[in-house]
Design a protein around this motif. Sequence first.
Motif, PDB file in Angstrom:
ATOM      1  N   PHE A   1      42.957  29.036  -6.949  1.00  0.00           N
ATOM      2  CA  PHE A   1      43.525  27.857  -6.289  1.00  0.00           C
ATOM      3  C   PHE A   1      43.755  28.045  -4.795  1.00  0.00           C
ATOM      4  CE2 PHE A   1      45.658  23.870  -6.306  1.00  0.00           C
ATOM      5  CZ  PHE A   1      45.069  23.249  -7.389  1.00  0.00           C
ATOM      6  N   ASP A   2      44.075  29.276  -4.375  1.00  0.00           N
ATOM      7  CA  ASP A   2      44.469  29.457  -2.971  1.00  0.00           C
ATOM      8  C   ASP A   2      43.305  29.893  -2.077  1.00  0.00           C
ATOM      9  OD1 ASP A   2      44.025  32.034  -3.667  1.00  0.00           O
ATOM     10  OD2 ASP A   2      46.071  32.751  -3.344  1.00  0.00           O
ATOM     11  N   THR A   3      42.078  29.533  -2.401  1.00  0.00           N
ATOM     12  CA  THR A   3      40.953  29.948  -1.562  1.00  0.00           C
ATOM     13  C   THR A   3      40.586  28.843  -0.579  1.00  0.00           C
ATOM     14  OG1 THR A   3      39.345  29.185  -3.195  1.00  0.00           O
ATOM     15  CG2 THR A   3      39.981  31.491  -3.312  1.00  0.00           C
ATOM     16  N   ARG A   4      40.235  29.274   0.655  1.00  0.00           N
ATOM     17  CA  ARG A   4      39.819  28.304   1.681  1.00  0.00           C
ATOM     18  C   ARG A   4      38.513  27.637   1.273  1.00  0.00           C
ATOM     19  NH1 ARG A   4      39.397  32.294   6.462  1.00  0.00           N
ATOM     20  NH2 ARG A   4      38.998  33.629   4.691  1.00  0.00           N
ATOM     21  N   THR A   5      37.658  28.413   0.608  1.00  0.00           N
ATOM     22  CA  THR A   5      36.373  27.851   0.190  1.00  0.00           C
ATOM     23  C   THR A   5      36.587  26.735  -0.831  1.00  0.00           C
ATOM     24  OG1 THR A   5      35.507  30.086   0.490  1.00  0.00           O
ATOM     25  CG2 THR A   5      34.066  28.503  -0.608  1.00  0.00           C
ATOM     26  N   GLY A   6      37.527  26.947  -1.743  1.00  0.00           N
ATOM     27  CA  GLY A   6      37.843  25.907  -2.726  1.00  0.00           C
ATOM     28  C   GLY A   6      38.343  24.643  -2.044  1.00  0.00           C
ATOM     29  N   ASP A   7      39.165  24.817  -1.001  1.00  0.00           N
ATOM     30  CA  ASP A   7      39.659  23.648  -0.245  1.00  0.00           C
ATOM     31  C   ASP A   7      38.494  22.902   0.409  1.00  0.00           C
ATOM     32  OD1 ASP A   7      42.216  24.393  -0.926  1.00  0.00           O
ATOM     33  OD2 ASP A   7      42.649  25.371   0.984  1.00  0.00           O
ATOM     34  N   ALA A   8      37.553  23.672   0.986  1.00  0.00           N
ATOM     35  CA  ALA A   8      36.416  23.045   1.668  1.00  0.00           C
ATOM     36  C   ALA A   8      35.528  22.287   0.674  1.00  0.00           C
ATOM     37  CB  ALA A   8      35.607  24.099   2.412  1.00  0.00           C
ATOM     38  N   ILE A   9      35.375  22.830  -0.524  1.00  0.00           N
ATOM     39  CA  ILE A   9      34.562  22.151  -1.541  1.00  0.00           C
ATOM     40  C   ILE A   9      35.282  20.880  -2.005  1.00  0.00           C
ATOM     41  CG2 ILE A   9      33.541  22.320  -3.853  1.00  0.00           C
ATOM     42  CD1 ILE A   9      33.238  25.347  -3.361  1.00  0.00           C
ATOM     43  N   GLU A  10      36.595  21.000  -2.174  1.00  0.00           N
ATOM     44  CA  GLU A  10      37.413  19.839  -2.578  1.00  0.00           C
ATOM     45  C   GLU A  10      37.223  18.694  -1.579  1.00  0.00           C
ATOM     46  OE1 GLU A  10      40.031  20.405  -5.325  1.00  0.00           O
ATOM     47  OE2 GLU A  10      39.605  18.254  -5.323  1.00  0.00           O
ATOM     48  N   THR A  11      37.187  19.022  -0.287  1.00  0.00           N
ATOM     49  CA  THR A  11      37.060  18.023   0.775  1.00  0.00           C
ATOM     50  C   THR A  11      35.655  17.437   0.849  1.00  0.00           C
ATOM     51  OG1 THR A  11      38.675  19.255   2.065  1.00  0.00           O
ATOM     52  CG2 THR A  11      37.362  17.650   3.275  1.00  0.00           C
ATOM     53  N   SER A  12      34.656  18.311   0.739  1.00  0.00           N
ATOM     54  CA  SER A  12      33.276  17.879   1.027  1.00  0.00           C
ATOM     55  C   SER A  12      32.472  17.513  -0.213  1.00  0.00           C
ATOM     56  CB  SER A  12      32.541  19.005   1.752  1.00  0.00           C
ATOM     57  OG  SER A  12      32.485  20.153   0.906  1.00  0.00           O
ATOM     58  N   ASP A  13      32.946  17.942  -1.400  1.00  0.00           N
ATOM     59  CA  ASP A  13      32.210  17.752  -2.647  1.00  0.00           C
ATOM     60  C   ASP A  13      30.806  18.347  -2.610  1.00  0.00           C
ATOM     61  OD1 ASP A  13      34.040  16.752  -4.429  1.00  0.00           O
ATOM     62  OD2 ASP A  13      33.693  14.659  -3.914  1.00  0.00           O
ATOM     63  N   ARG A  14      30.634  19.406  -1.847  1.00  0.00           N
ATOM     64  CA  ARG A  14      29.334  20.096  -1.816  1.00  0.00           C
ATOM     65  C   ARG A  14      29.579  21.600  -1.755  1.00  0.00           C
ATOM     66  NH1 ARG A  14      25.117  16.642  -1.074  1.00  0.00           N
ATOM     67  NH2 ARG A  14      23.888  18.493  -1.539  1.00  0.00           N
ATOM     68  N   TYR A  15      28.631  22.374  -2.288  1.00  0.00           N
ATOM     69  CA  TYR A  15      28.631  23.825  -2.053  1.00  0.00           C
ATOM     70  C   TYR A  15      27.221  24.367  -2.187  1.00  0.00           C
ATOM     71  CZ  TYR A  15      29.101  24.267  -7.242  1.00  0.00           C
ATOM     72  OH  TYR A  15      28.963  24.186  -8.608  1.00  0.00           O
ATOM     73  N   ALA A  16      27.030  25.552  -1.596  1.00  0.00           N
ATOM     74  CA  ALA A  16      25.746  26.236  -1.716  1.00  0.00           C
ATOM     75  C   ALA A  16      25.982  27.613  -2.304  1.00  0.00           C
ATOM     76  CB  ALA A  16      25.079  26.345  -0.352  1.00  0.00           C
ATOM     77  N   LEU A  17      24.984  28.125  -2.995  1.00  0.00           N
ATOM     78  CA  LEU A  17      25.090  29.437  -3.638  1.00  0.00           C
ATOM     79  C   LEU A  17      23.973  30.341  -3.159  1.00  0.00           C
ATOM     80  CD1 LEU A  17      25.727  28.057  -7.218  1.00  0.00           C
ATOM     81  CD2 LEU A  17      27.396  29.328  -5.852  1.00  0.00           C
ATOM     82  N   SER A  18      24.326  31.603  -2.923  1.00  0.00           N
ATOM     83  CA  SER A  18      23.345  32.641  -2.609  1.00  0.00           C
ATOM     84  C   SER A  18      23.518  33.719  -3.663  1.00  0.00           C
ATOM     85  CB  SER A  18      23.612  33.242  -1.230  1.00  0.00           C
ATOM     86  OG  SER A  18      23.661  32.238  -0.240  1.00  0.00           O
ATOM     87  N   ILE A  19      22.515  33.935  -4.480  1.00  0.00           N
ATOM     88  CA  ILE A  19      22.588  34.978  -5.507  1.00  0.00           C
ATOM     89  C   ILE A  19      22.100  36.282  -4.878  1.00  0.00           C
ATOM     90  CG2 ILE A  19      21.704  35.723  -7.757  1.00  0.00           C
ATOM     91  CD1 ILE A  19      21.732  32.769  -8.582  1.00  0.00           C
ATOM     92  N   LEU A  20      22.990  37.275  -4.834  1.00  0.00           N
ATOM     93  CA  LEU A  20      22.743  38.464  -4.012  1.00  0.00           C
ATOM     94  C   LEU A  20      21.827  39.478  -4.683  1.00  0.00           C
ATOM     95  CD1 LEU A  20      26.306  39.098  -2.501  1.00  0.00           C
ATOM     96  CD2 LEU A  20      24.432  37.692  -1.603  1.00  0.00           C
ATOM     97  N   SER A  21      21.090  40.196  -3.844  1.00  0.00           N
ATOM     98  CA  SER A  21      20.219  41.270  -4.313  1.00  0.00           C
ATOM     99  C   SER A  21      20.992  42.587  -4.274  1.00  0.00           C
ATOM    100  CB  SER A  21      18.974  41.371  -3.421  1.00  0.00           C
ATOM    101  OG  SER A  21      19.251  42.172  -2.299  1.00  0.00           O
ATOM    102  N   SER A  22      20.431  43.591  -4.922  1.00  0.00           N
ATOM    103  CA  SER A  22      21.108  44.896  -4.989  1.00  0.00           C
ATOM    104  C   SER A  22      21.245  45.537  -3.608  1.00  0.00           C
ATOM    105  CB  SER A  22      20.346  45.834  -5.929  1.00  0.00           C
ATOM    106  OG  SER A  22      19.009  45.945  -5.505  1.00  0.00           O
ATOM    107  N   LYS A  23      20.548  44.986  -2.600  1.00  0.00           N
ATOM    108  CA  LYS A  23      20.674  45.534  -1.239  1.00  0.00           C
ATOM    109  C   LYS A  23      21.804  44.869  -0.461  1.00  0.00           C
ATOM    110  CE  LYS A  23      15.744  46.500  -1.044  1.00  0.00           C
ATOM    111  NZ  LYS A  23      14.469  45.832  -0.810  1.00  0.00           N
ATOM    112  N   GLN A  24      22.556  43.969  -1.117  1.00  0.00           N
ATOM    113  CA  GLN A  24      23.524  43.155  -0.378  1.00  0.00           C
ATOM    114  C   GLN A  24      24.982  43.408  -0.770  1.00  0.00           C
ATOM    115  OE1 GLN A  24      21.363  39.384  -1.051  1.00  0.00           O
ATOM    116  NE2 GLN A  24      20.972  39.354   1.154  1.00  0.00           N
ATOM    117  N   GLU A  25      25.288  44.643  -1.147  1.00  0.00           N
ATOM    118  CA  GLU A  25      26.683  44.987  -1.458  1.00  0.00           C
ATOM    119  C   GLU A  25      27.579  44.715  -0.243  1.00  0.00           C
ATOM    120  OE1 GLU A  25      27.433  49.078  -2.488  1.00  0.00           O
ATOM    121  OE2 GLU A  25      29.601  48.760  -2.566  1.00  0.00           O
ATOM    122  N   ALA A  26      27.087  45.050   0.956  1.00  0.00           N
ATOM    123  CA  ALA A  26      27.909  44.869   2.169  1.00  0.00           C
ATOM    124  C   ALA A  26      28.260  43.395   2.361  1.00  0.00           C
ATOM    125  CB  ALA A  26      27.170  45.408   3.389  1.00  0.00           C
ATOM    126  N   VAL A  27      27.318  42.504   2.037  1.00  0.00           N
ATOM    127  CA  VAL A  27      27.573  41.061   2.150  1.00  0.00           C
ATOM    128  C   VAL A  27      28.650  40.657   1.148  1.00  0.00           C
ATOM    129  CG1 VAL A  27      26.552  38.763   1.935  1.00  0.00           C
ATOM    130  CG2 VAL A  27      25.183  40.643   2.869  1.00  0.00           C
TER     131      VAL A  27
END
Length: 176
Positions: A59-85
């Motif tokens: 509930f307390d995530t900024r991303t959740g607030d932004a989705i609540e406002t905009s009704d949109r989101y994007a997803l990036s499914i990470l590769s094994s080389k993207q732990e740092a991300v």
Amino acid sequence: MTPFTAEPEPLAMRRCIGRFLTGVAVVTADDGQEQAGMTINSLTSISLDPPIVMISLNFDTRTGDAIETSDRYALSILSSKQEAVARQFASRGGERFADGSFDTTPSGLPVIRDALSQLDCRVVEKHTIGDHRVFFGQVEHCRDRDGSGLSFNAGRFGAFKDFGHEPVRGTREDMR
Ligand SMILES: Cc1cc2nc3c(=O)[nH]c(=O)nc-3n(C[C@H](O)[C@H](O)[C@H](O)COP(=O)(O)O)c2cc1C
């Protein structure tokens, strides 16, 4: 094996459910003022036709607030080389979009470059359940590349390694 815990506290719940090995994704959104994004492993595919996915955000995530406002989101499914991300987008505070390479979805949201898949979603239903908000998103655009996915299990990142057996019928590999 530990004894059964009745009415588990959040810590016991996290320990038990954290043993379910998952992939890792970054969800991004924009409320019109600023970009927001966070690491998640609650991504689930709900329906193929129409294409619907589900994410569950504290509930307390900024991303959740932004989705609540905009009704949109994007997803990036990470590769094994993207732990740092994954670590960068899970850290409290800090500018998450300062370093790293991003692409833009057709709807204008930032997504992680070199991710295995990028999906552009419009919220079609949302629910508050317990201490989380669940957003069902219709996938309007998606694209992918080959590669090994980043995995998460019991609080640690790793890489998926297949057994080298035949693909299971009905999976994506099988549909190529
Ligand atoms: C592997 C991993 C998976 C996570 N999955 C989720 C998730 O599904 N839902 C969630 O609310 N937080 C999840 N988190 C925690 C968030 O990434 C973290 O709380 C983040 O700082 C929230 O960002 P925000 O408040 O800036 O939006 C996860 C963290 C990690 C490392």
